[in-house]
Design a protein around this motif. Sequence first.
Motif, PDB file in Angstrom:
ATOM      1  N   LEU A 109       0.813  -1.221   0.000  1.00 14.68           N
ATOM      2  CA  LEU A 109       0.000   0.000   0.000  1.00 14.68           C
ATOM      3  C   LEU A 109       0.844   1.269   0.000  1.00 14.68           C
ATOM      4  CD1 LEU A 109      -2.686  -0.970   2.693  1.00 14.68           C
ATOM      5  CD2 LEU A 109      -2.799  -1.332   0.219  1.00 14.68           C
ATOM      6  N   SER A 110       2.142   1.121  -0.183  1.00 16.29           N
ATOM      7  CA  SER A 110       3.026   2.281  -0.041  1.00 16.29           C
ATOM      8  C   SER A 110       2.787   3.354  -1.096  1.00 16.29           C
ATOM      9  CB  SER A 110       4.498   1.831  -0.093  1.00 16.29           C
ATOM     10  OG  SER A 110       4.802   1.234  -1.347  1.00 16.29           O
ATOM     11  N   CYS A 111       2.116   3.012  -2.179  1.00 19.44           N
ATOM     12  CA  CYS A 111       1.810   4.017  -3.210  1.00 19.44           C
ATOM     13  C   CYS A 111       0.768   5.018  -2.724  1.00 19.44           C
ATOM     14  CB  CYS A 111       1.310   3.337  -4.482  1.00 19.44           C
ATOM     15  SG  CYS A 111      -0.177   2.318  -4.245  1.00 19.44           S
ATOM     16  N   LEU A 112      -0.069   4.623  -1.769  1.00 24.52           N
ATOM     17  CA  LEU A 112      -1.156   5.484  -1.289  1.00 24.52           C
ATOM     18  C   LEU A 112      -0.637   6.477  -0.261  1.00 24.52           C
ATOM     19  CD1 LEU A 112      -3.974   2.827  -0.795  1.00 24.52           C
ATOM     20  CD2 LEU A 112      -3.928   4.607  -2.547  1.00 24.52           C
ATOM     21  N   ARG A 113      -0.725   7.747  -0.577  1.00 22.50           N
ATOM     22  CA  ARG A 113      -0.340   8.728   0.438  1.00 22.50           C
ATOM     23  C   ARG A 113      -1.476   8.978   1.411  1.00 22.50           C
ATOM     24  NH1 ARG A 113      -0.809  12.557  -3.949  1.00 22.50           N
ATOM     25  NH2 ARG A 113      -2.391  14.137  -3.502  1.00 22.50           N
ATOM     26  N   ALA A 114      -2.699   8.557   1.018  1.00 17.31           N
ATOM     27  CA  ALA A 114      -3.848   8.649   1.921  1.00 17.31           C
ATOM     28  C   ALA A 114      -5.011   7.878   1.333  1.00 17.31           C
ATOM     29  CB  ALA A 114      -4.260  10.104   2.159  1.00 17.31           C
ATOM     30  N   ILE A 115      -5.866   7.397   2.217  1.00 14.32           N
ATOM     31  CA  ILE A 115      -7.210   6.946   1.850  1.00 14.32           C
ATOM     32  C   ILE A 115      -8.171   7.986   2.404  1.00 14.32           C
ATOM     33  CG2 ILE A 115      -9.007   5.212   2.221  1.00 14.32           C
ATOM     34  CD1 ILE A 115      -6.798   3.121   2.523  1.00 14.32           C
ATOM     35  N   TRP A 116      -8.943   8.585   1.518  1.00 14.40           N
ATOM     36  CA  TRP A 116      -9.956   9.528   1.978  1.00 14.40           C
ATOM     37  C   TRP A 116     -11.268   8.778   2.170  1.00 14.40           C
ATOM     38  CZ3 TRP A 116      -9.744  14.862   3.008  1.00 14.40           C
ATOM     39  CH2 TRP A 116      -8.471  15.426   2.858  1.00 14.40           C
ATOM     40  N   ALA A 117     -12.029   9.181   3.152  1.00 16.36           N
ATOM     41  CA  ALA A 117     -13.294   8.530   3.460  1.00 16.36           C
ATOM     42  C   ALA A 117     -14.414   9.550   3.444  1.00 16.36           C
ATOM     43  CB  ALA A 117     -13.224   7.843   4.825  1.00 16.36           C
ATOM     44  N   GLY A 118     -15.468   9.224   2.733  1.00 17.05           N
ATOM     45  CA  GLY A 118     -16.641  10.090   2.712  1.00 17.05           C
ATOM     46  C   GLY A 118     -17.624   9.618   3.763  1.00 17.05           C
ATOM     47  N   SER A 119     -17.427  10.058   5.004  1.00 14.76           N
ATOM     48  CA  SER A 119     -18.281   9.601   6.093  1.00 14.76           C
ATOM     49  C   SER A 119     -18.147  10.549   7.272  1.00 14.76           C
ATOM     50  CB  SER A 119     -17.895   8.187   6.534  1.00 14.76           C
ATOM     51  OG  SER A 119     -18.660   7.759   7.629  1.00 14.76           O
ATOM     52  N   SER A 120     -19.246  10.749   7.993  1.00 13.63           N
ATOM     53  CA  SER A 120     -19.161  11.580   9.196  1.00 13.63           C
ATOM     54  C   SER A 120     -18.586  10.795  10.366  1.00 13.63           C
ATOM     55  CB  SER A 120     -20.545  12.116   9.562  1.00 13.63           C
ATOM     56  OG  SER A 120     -21.474  11.064   9.709  1.00 13.63           O
ATOM     57  N   LEU A 121     -18.745   9.465  10.338  1.00 10.47           N
ATOM     58  CA  LEU A 121     -18.283   8.608  11.423  1.00 10.47           C
ATOM     59  C   LEU A 121     -17.492   7.442  10.850  1.00 10.47           C
ATOM     60  CD1 LEU A 121     -21.648   8.521  13.385  1.00 10.47           C
ATOM     61  CD2 LEU A 121     -19.599   9.751  14.087  1.00 10.47           C
ATOM     62  N   LEU A 122     -16.303   7.208  11.384  1.00  5.98           N
ATOM     63  CA  LEU A 122     -15.450   6.118  10.924  1.00  5.98           C
ATOM     64  C   LEU A 122     -15.128   5.201  12.100  1.00  5.98           C
ATOM     65  CD1 LEU A 122     -12.963   8.118   8.676  1.00  5.98           C
ATOM     66  CD2 LEU A 122     -14.668   6.464   7.898  1.00  5.98           C
ATOM     67  N   PRO A 123     -15.426   3.905  11.979  1.00  5.97           N
ATOM     68  CA  PRO A 123     -15.123   2.975  13.068  1.00  5.97           C
ATOM     69  C   PRO A 123     -13.632   2.965  13.401  1.00  5.97           C
ATOM     70  CG  PRO A 123     -16.615   1.965  11.486  1.00  5.97           C
ATOM     71  CD  PRO A 123     -16.147   3.248  10.876  1.00  5.97           C
ATOM     72  N   ALA A 124     -13.320   2.988  14.692  1.00  2.00           N
ATOM     73  CA  ALA A 124     -11.929   3.036  15.139  1.00  2.00           C
ATOM     74  C   ALA A 124     -11.137   1.824  14.649  1.00  2.00           C
ATOM     75  CB  ALA A 124     -11.886   3.121  16.666  1.00  2.00           C
ATOM     76  N   GLU A 125     -11.800   0.677  14.567  1.00  2.00           N
ATOM     77  CA  GLU A 125     -11.120  -0.546  14.127  1.00  2.00           C
ATOM     78  C   GLU A 125     -10.560  -0.394  12.709  1.00  2.00           C
ATOM     79  OE1 GLU A 125     -12.208  -5.289  13.407  1.00  2.00           O
ATOM     80  OE2 GLU A 125     -13.784  -3.795  13.677  1.00  2.00           O
ATOM     81  N   LEU A 126     -11.330   0.236  11.837  1.00  2.78           N
ATOM     82  CA  LEU A 126     -10.877   0.420  10.458  1.00  2.78           C
ATOM     83  C   LEU A 126      -9.727   1.422  10.396  1.00  2.78           C
ATOM     84  CD1 LEU A 126     -14.288   0.524   8.549  1.00  2.78           C
ATOM     85  CD2 LEU A 126     -12.768  -1.420   8.918  1.00  2.78           C
ATOM     86  N   LEU A 127      -9.816   2.465  11.201  1.00  4.93           N
ATOM     87  CA  LEU A 127      -8.733   3.445  11.236  1.00  4.93           C
ATOM     88  C   LEU A 127      -7.433   2.793  11.682  1.00  4.93           C
ATOM     89  CD1 LEU A 127     -10.602   6.480  12.843  1.00  4.93           C
ATOM     90  CD2 LEU A 127     -10.106   6.101  10.429  1.00  4.93           C
TER      91      LEU A 127
END
Length: 498
Positions: free
Chosen positions: A266-284
């Motif tokens: 995944l080193s090519c990704l400088r970020a994953i953006w998420a379109g959500s008001s709430l993000l589960p801590a486990e996924l983060l």
Amino acid sequence: MSLEPASTLGALLAQRAAAHPRHTALQWDGADARWQRLDYATLAERAHALARALPVERGLRVAWLGFNHPAQIALLFALALRGAVLVPLNHRLSPAEWAAILDDCAPLCLVHDEAFAEPARALAATEGLRAIAVDTLDTTPVEPLPDQGRPGDAALIVYTSGTTGNPKGAVHTQAHLLANLAIAAPAQGLSERDTVLTALPLFHVGGLCIQTLPALSVGARVLLHRRFDPGAVLDTIARERPTLTLQVPATLQALVQHPHWGAVDLSCLRAIWAGSSLLPAELLRACHARGVPVCNVYGSTETGPFSIALGPEHAQEFAGSCGWPAPGVEVKLVDPQGEPVARGRVGEICVRGPNVVALYWPDVDAVDTEGFFHSGDLARQEPQGHYVVVGRSKDMIISGGENIYPAEIEQLLAEHPWVAECAVVGQPDERWGEVCVAVVVLREGAPDDWVSGVEAALHGRLARYKWPRQWRRVDALPRTALGKLVKPAIRAWLVSQR
């Protein structure tokens, strides 16, 4: 390359075609070879060809029904050249729901892909429209047409998900869309050197306007998937090395749980953006452990949607937050009487900015007299200035006179190893007015006495009056196309179980 800001979508496309004529604009995983790879010059040619092929005039609407397709993006630019409007239909709706939208906006025709040929023809026949298969559209290069678009022309009507009532068509003008691009692209550090992976549906402003159009506005390459598939996304990351992608909690969870998640670089990704008001801590935690920051965008169909953003520099320190207002966007929190609340207190999010729509189709106000859109979402502003969403105003539970915000409980429950997903809703109670009910999807291997185990994890972390008084186990929770919980359906199901 720095260019003068374009005043119309047609002018923007012309700029990019001139600046990056042979740079890949769209790379698609569909079967039609004509659309699999378009450079910027060819994308502009297709837009002009479609503008000539479709007999549209200023203000007329054209509906689209299908999976993600480069033609949908070319069609947006084509209609903008004529001052006309694209109406993308959510392909997950029922025929009756499609018909209601078409009745509301009365489009000239319905363009569809091969996958939706049969329902599109049936729908068109019922509604008295012409159904046009995308593969029959004439894409032969033509002499470029004069740009008839104007900044104030409606360019895109996106219907809300309708989780709390009948869908409404948010009218995005060309000026609104261009303002959103000007906000979203620099906020994400987008440039022509980027490669963006788009797998979320383009019928929603999240899939279309958070990354896809902003990427095209700066000359980047967009890898467009017909639809989301976790294996295909991970394979594309390994093969094409995108620098950014946009996900929502449901798709991010599918990626993290896929067998190949740990093996893909995944080193090519400088970020994953998420379109959500709430993000589960486990996924983060799962993404941050792989060295990829998860950024967040708060917004809605009506707000661009790039309104509040948590960038990569703050992604780990302020995980769970939506971040700060995007440049040029104003945010305030208000109480039920419309008065601003003090910092640290919960209030409804209100947004004002150049990317916020003013109207629902055809001419219903979407904002108040001061230009603020009232989102219905509840949040508090922390001392550092960032915002944390705590739930929907209609989801708030009042139990024994105390306000309870379901999102706070859901976040804690989602951290439990036995809980795959959950929703907390209020149900009437003679003594307390309302009580919290937790509806839970359990992971495989959870014991029969799971309730006591989950409750034990709440000790010392959640006030007792906020604890769920009832627990229900289900196989799945109802969600919209972008993974939002449909809580009215959950409440209706609970009523049916009494």
